[in-house]
Design an enzyme around this catalytic site. Structure first.
Site, PDB file in Angstrom:
ATOM      1  N   LYS A   1     -12.799  -1.644   6.905  1.00  0.00           N
ATOM      2  CA  LYS A   1     -12.202  -2.515   7.930  1.00  0.00           C
ATOM      3  C   LYS A   1     -12.903  -2.267   9.265  1.00  0.00           C
ATOM      4  O   LYS A   1     -13.759  -3.022   9.647  1.00  0.00           O
ATOM      5  CB  LYS A   1     -10.697  -2.306   8.025  1.00  0.00           C
TER       6      LYS A   1
ATOM      7  N   ASP B   1      -1.802   6.690   6.397  1.00  0.00           N
ATOM      8  CA  ASP B   1      -2.825   5.774   5.886  1.00  0.00           C
ATOM      9  C   ASP B   1      -3.134   4.814   7.034  1.00  0.00           C
ATOM     10  O   ASP B   1      -2.325   3.951   7.369  1.00  0.00           O
ATOM     11  CB  ASP B   1      -2.273   5.023   4.665  1.00  0.00           C
TER      12      ASP B   1
ATOM     13  N   TRP C   1       0.830  -1.211   0.000  1.00  0.00           N
ATOM     14  CA  TRP C   1       0.000   0.000   0.000  1.00  0.00           C
ATOM     15  C   TRP C   1       0.856   1.248   0.000  1.00  0.00           C
ATOM     16  O   TRP C   1       0.529   2.227  -0.687  1.00  0.00           O
ATOM     17  CB  TRP C   1      -1.002  -0.020   1.161  1.00  0.00           C
TER      18      TRP C   1
HETATM   19  C1  LIG Z   1      -3.431  -0.056   4.456  1.00  0.00           C
HETATM   20  C2  LIG Z   1      -4.288   0.029   3.229  1.00  0.00           C
HETATM   21  N1  LIG Z   1      -4.225   1.116   2.444  1.00  0.00           N
HETATM   22  C3  LIG Z   1      -4.969   1.242   1.336  1.00  0.00           C
HETATM   23  C4  LIG Z   1      -5.813   0.240   0.926  1.00  0.00           C
HETATM   24  C5  LIG Z   1      -6.614   0.416  -0.328  1.00  0.00           C
HETATM   25  O1  LIG Z   1      -7.912   0.717   0.026  1.00  0.00           O
HETATM   26  P1  LIG Z   1      -9.080   0.898  -1.045  1.00  0.00           P
HETATM   27  O2  LIG Z   1      -9.363  -0.448  -1.601  1.00  0.00           O
HETATM   28  O3  LIG Z   1     -10.190   1.463  -0.198  1.00  0.00           O
HETATM   29  O4  LIG Z   1      -8.635   1.855  -2.071  1.00  0.00           O
HETATM   30  C6  LIG Z   1      -5.923  -0.919   1.715  1.00  0.00           C
HETATM   31  C7  LIG Z   1      -6.833  -2.005   1.306  1.00  0.00           C
HETATM   32  O5  LIG Z   1      -6.883  -3.064   1.862  1.00  0.00           O
HETATM   33  C8  LIG Z   1      -5.137  -1.027   2.874  1.00  0.00           C
HETATM   34  O6  LIG Z   1      -5.201  -2.121   3.643  1.00  0.00           O
END
Ligand SMILES: Cc1ncc(COP(=O)(O)O)c(C=O)c1O
Length: 354
Positions: A191, A167, A100
């Site tokens: 989540k 994040d 991520w």
């Molecule tokens: C830490 C983290 N950041 C970003 C994301 C991406 O999220 P999204 O699918 O809402 O764009 C996730 C998805 O699991 C994640 O766990």
């Protein structure tokens, strides 16, 4: 049979939240109309949005401290881009702790210089980097507090002179900390909050408005703040369900109360992983996540027996991310200690069989 949902996201939500949300889909506030068929400008929905924003700030203890809460769309993935659009003038720093953060770095590079201040790529993201220095000329430093895929989690956060952006998608509202050390926090709802479809952004207003580029309205935090998070039609169901989850958390006693349960769940599972020779933890012990426990089976021959036993026990969502393999037990706020107990029982039964 009772299901035990260890899914990484979308994931388990409190039963009472799901019940109330489903009632509102049929009849919202006794209006005879569905939540999803009324105007988002109606008095009842405006109250939902206001309550959700206010609860988010209250639970994080960020009320009256210069922060605004927004419920936006586009997932955390759009925030990878919006953060840079709104904050990156010349140079930003990123700590790379997994997939991520890697994705966030890729988007930021479209807007300016990006320095990878630290990275754990050398060891397949099994740890959180600790030896690094933050350059003095950054527009912001970005971190990912919990690495959903690899199962690592920051326990201490960097001290910076520049804004700190986090994040927090997979561990927001799960543990106590001083949230005012961050200038911008974002988290996809799916989540610890609600269904996919909305992203919570908490931003300190005084860090905005400092870049020279023009920002399209939908990507401009200041536009969303000026419109009270209603610049366009919000994701009404996701915001409403998030509001219900935040109310549920407040009634439980807030983040401190859920943290106690989360710590118990993690202690129970990690001690089984460490003591049971059939399994081996993936992440560095000191950096282990309370939310996502990653582990492997030591003898692949045992995998199909273990998988069958998991299924028979009603355990769902335990497969590791496709990029890592193995197993991952996601223990978000709504997962009970009892469910972790069921998993641990299956693991010890596996040891007896193995
Ligand atoms: C830490 C983290 N950041 C970003 C994301 C991406 O999220 P999204 O699918 O809402 O764009 C996730 C998805 O699991 C994640 O766990």
């Amino acid at each position: 049979m009772k299901k035990h949902n260890f899914s990484a996201g979308p994931c388990i939500l409190p039963k009472e939240v799901l019940l109330k949300a489903s009632e509102a889909v049929m009849d919202f506030n006794g209006s005879g109309l569905s939540l999803v068929e009324i105007s988002h400008r109606s008095k009842d929905f405006v109250a939902v949005m206001e309550n959700a924003r206010s609860l988010a700030l209250e639970l994080l203890d960020l009320k009256d401290k210069g922060y605004k809460a927004l419920f936006l769309q586009g997932g955390a993935s759009l925030e990878f881009l919006m953060v840079a659009y709104n904050l990156l003038e010349k140079k930003a720093g990123y700590l790379n702790t997994g997939t991520w953060s890697d994705k966030a770095i890729k988007e930021a590079k479209l807007f300016g210089d990006v320095v990878e201040v630290g990275s754990s790529k050398d060891e397949k993201f099994t740890y959180i980097p600790k030896e690094y220095s933050v350059p003095s000329d950054l527009d912001y430093l970005h971190i990912t507090s919990n690495n959903t895929i690899y199962g690592t989690q920051f326990k201490k956060f960097p001290k910076t002179d520049c804004p700190l952006v986090c994040d927090m998608s997979s561990d927001i509202f799960s543990r106590t900390m001083d949230f005012s050390q961050f200038d911008l926090i974002y988290a996809g709802a799916q989540k610890n909050m609600g269904p996919a479809g909305t992203t919570l952004v908490i931003v300190k207003e005084d860090i905005l408005g400092q870049v020279s580029r023009k920002i399209p309205s939908m990507l401009d935090y200041q536009v969303h703040i000026a419109k009270d998070s209603m610049f366009n039609t919000p994701s009404v169901f996701a915001v409403y369900t998030s509001m219900l989850t935040l109310e549920w958390l407040k009634n439980l006693g807030g983040i401190a109360a859920i943290e106690e349960v989360n710590e118990k769940k993690a202690r129970l599972l990690y001690s089984e992983i460490d003591l049971n020779p059939v399994f081996k933890g993936y992440a560095n012990i000191e950096d282990r996540s309370l939310m996502n426990a990653t582990f492997n089976i030591t003898d692949e021959v045992l995998k199909s027996t273990f998988d069958t036993m998991l299924k028979e026990a009603g355990i769902n969502g335990l497969n590791g991310h496709r990029s890592v393999g193995g197993y991952r037990a996601s223990m978000y706020n709504a997962l009970s200690l009892e469910s972790v107990g069921v998993l641990v029982d299956v693991m010890s039964e596996m040891e007896r069989k193995g």
